[in-house]
Design a protein around this motif. Structure first.
Motif, mmCIF file in Angstrom:
data_model
loop_
_atom_site.group_PDB
_atom_site.id
_atom_site.type_symbol
_atom_site.label_atom_id
_atom_site.label_comp_id
_atom_site.label_asym_id
_atom_site.label_seq_id
_atom_site.Cartn_x
_atom_site.Cartn_y
_atom_site.Cartn_z
ATOM 1 N N ASP A 175 0.637 -1.267 0.067
ATOM 2 C CA ASP A 175 0.006 -0.124 -0.083
ATOM 3 C C ASP A 175 0.799 1.215 0.013
ATOM 4 O OD1 ASP A 175 -1.648 -2.165 1.002
ATOM 5 O OD2 ASP A 175 -3.152 -0.582 1.036
ATOM 6 N N LEU A 178 2.458 1.679 -3.247
ATOM 7 C CA LEU A 178 1.540 2.164 -4.446
ATOM 8 C C LEU A 178 1.071 3.416 -4.377
ATOM 9 C CD1 LEU A 178 -0.337 1.279 -6.745
ATOM 10 C CD2 LEU A 178 -1.778 0.194 -5.206
ATOM 11 N N TRP A 179 0.701 3.820 -3.068
ATOM 12 C CA TRP A 179 0.043 5.105 -3.091
ATOM 13 C C TRP A 179 1.031 6.262 -3.123
ATOM 14 C CZ3 TRP A 179 -4.923 6.872 -0.817
ATOM 15 C CH2 TRP A 179 -6.119 5.699 -0.683
ATOM 16 N N LEU A 182 1.905 6.658 -7.104
ATOM 17 C CA LEU A 182 0.750 7.347 -7.585
ATOM 18 C C LEU A 182 0.919 8.539 -7.334
ATOM 19 C CD1 LEU A 182 -1.347 7.050 -9.835
ATOM 20 C CD2 LEU A 182 -2.989 6.331 -7.691
ATOM 21 N N ASN A 307 -5.600 -2.477 -3.788
ATOM 22 C CA ASN A 307 -6.515 -1.826 -4.692
ATOM 23 C C ASN A 307 -5.579 -2.127 -6.025
ATOM 24 O OD1 ASN A 307 -7.950 -0.399 -6.572
ATOM 25 N ND2 ASN A 307 -8.818 1.050 -4.834
ATOM 26 N N LYS A 309 -7.099 -1.631 -8.773
ATOM 27 C CA LYS A 309 -7.237 -0.818 -9.991
ATOM 28 C C LYS A 309 -6.352 0.455 -9.780
ATOM 29 C CE LYS A 309 -12.342 -1.827 -10.875
ATOM 30 N NZ LYS A 309 -13.580 -1.395 -10.730
ATOM 31 N N MET A 310 -5.936 0.749 -8.487
ATOM 32 C CA MET A 310 -4.923 1.970 -8.280
ATOM 33 C C MET A 310 -3.575 1.503 -8.896
ATOM 34 S SD MET A 310 -5.575 3.187 -4.677
ATOM 35 C CE MET A 310 -4.036 4.280 -4.596
ATOM 36 N N TYR A 311 -3.193 0.247 -8.882
ATOM 37 C CA TYR A 311 -2.184 -0.123 -9.460
ATOM 38 C C TYR A 311 -1.984 -0.154 -11.075
ATOM 39 C CZ TYR A 311 1.976 -3.586 -10.807
ATOM 40 O OH TYR A 311 2.985 -3.764 -11.336
ATOM 41 N N LEU A 313 -3.866 1.842 -12.603
ATOM 42 C CA LEU A 313 -3.774 3.442 -13.065
ATOM 43 C C LEU A 313 -2.510 3.928 -12.899
ATOM 44 C CD1 LEU A 313 -5.282 5.982 -13.450
ATOM 45 C CD2 LEU A 313 -5.671 6.188 -11.106
ATOM 46 N N SER A 314 -1.852 3.604 -11.976
ATOM 47 C CA SER A 314 -0.359 4.096 -11.876
ATOM 48 C C SER A 314 0.447 3.536 -13.064
ATOM 49 C CB SER A 314 0.535 3.262 -10.570
ATOM 50 O OG SER A 314 1.742 3.667 -10.440
#
Length: 319
Positions: A175, A178-179, A182, A307, A309-311, A313-314
């Motif tokens: 997390d 990833l966060w 992004l 998440n 989907k966040m990955y 998107l990144s």
């Protein structure tokens, strides 16, 4: 229930003090006696327990770390250690316990609840690796610490036209990487939940170099492996000037963010409510901005999921 206790255990996280404050003041608001246990489960077994008043938690909401201190305890993992802890609580007359920490802390709470002593878990860990809650106390602050550090590293990466691999905490959860990846516009995010092909990372770096890109930032979660080794692999493969920064325990420190202070206050207060209702063996959390609670056994048997989907998107934004 007239007497309850609170402790912090495991790795410290910004916002733990805000949670302790909420537990103490919520208990006192309802005329409960509240006791602080120092040094986690070790302190519980040794009877390192003190009654707390309003002034005990004055001026701590903005402080990082934990005023109750923390310690990991192998002795408490045994039945003998758990019974010693219960005997100490019986001496004072404690009827319930609130524990602030991660999954190891919750396993202790689970064992005490099974032995007839009700406990409520409050998730405090920068890793954000606990199921049943969207966020854990400390994650937001640690994330912002990483974002600030990467912003500074990007300045020097640009000046010297270097590739930087930045290793962040998170244990087996990605997390934070990833966060932060992004938020910082990293070229690649390497996390344990997704086996990113090394050749893809290299290809992305080379494409950037071909179009005149002056620097690259790669966020690597510690659960994947060593940032130093990963950086060396990149250098060997591309001959690009590559540097590695391991952010380390700086990520655990500092004043908690406004988000973490509010989250800790909400969860700590709800934990007191549950004990007053005669409920034990639960963990409080936040889901869709609503405070919820789950069975600790269920939480410990569920894997935290990132998440994806966040990955995706990144990856899409780092072309």
């Amino acid at each position: 229930m007239k007497k309850i206790g609170v402790l912090t255990s495991g790795g410290d996280a910004p916002g733990m003090n805000a949670a302790v404050r909420a537990v103490v003041r919520k208990a006192l608001y309802h005329d409960l006696d509240i006791y602080g246990i120092y040094y986690g489960y070790d302190g519980l077994m040794e009877g390192n327990i003190q009654k707390m008043e309003l002034g005990s938690v004055g001026d701590i909401i903005q402080r990082g770390g934990t005023i109750l201190y923390s310690a990991r305890s192998d002795d408490f993992r045994t039945d003998e250690g758990q019974m010693r802890a219960i005997e100490q609580m019986k001496k004072i007359g404690l009827e319930g316990l609130i524990v602030i920490g991660g999954d190891g802390t919750f396993r202790g709470a689970q064992k005490l609840t099974e032995k007839g002593f009700p406990c409520i878990g409050v998730p405090g860990t920068i890793d954000n690796d606990i199921s049943g809650t969207d966020f854990t106390i400390g994650f937001d602050t640690a994330l912002n610490t990483i974002v600030d550090a990467v912003d500074k590293i990007r300045d020097t990466a640009t000046s010297h036209e270097r590739t930087y691999v930045i290793e962040v905490m998170g244990r087996d959860a990605g997390d934070l990487a990833l966060w932060a990846g992004l938020a910082n516009g990293a070229e690649s995010v390497i996390i344990p939940e997704r086996n990113e092909d090394f050749e893809n990372v290299i290809a992305k770096l080379k494409r950037g170099q071909e179009r005149g890109k002056k620097h690259s930032i790669i966020l690597l979660a510690e659960g994947v492996g060593s940032g130093v080794e990963y950086g060396q692999r990149i250098k060997d493969e591309t001959n690009m000037e590559t540097r590695v920064t391991v952010l380390g325990h700086i990520q655990r420190g500092g004043s908690p963010s406004g988000f973490d202070r509010v989250l800790a206050s909400r969860l700590g207060a709800r934990a007191v409510d549950l004990l007053m209702e005669g409920i034990g063996g639960r963990m409080v959390g936040i889901q869709n901005n609503v405070v919820v609670h789950h069975d600790i056994n269920e939480i410990l048997n569920k894997k935290h999921h990132i998440n994806m989907k966040m990955y995706e998107l990144s990856n899409q934004l780092s072309i």
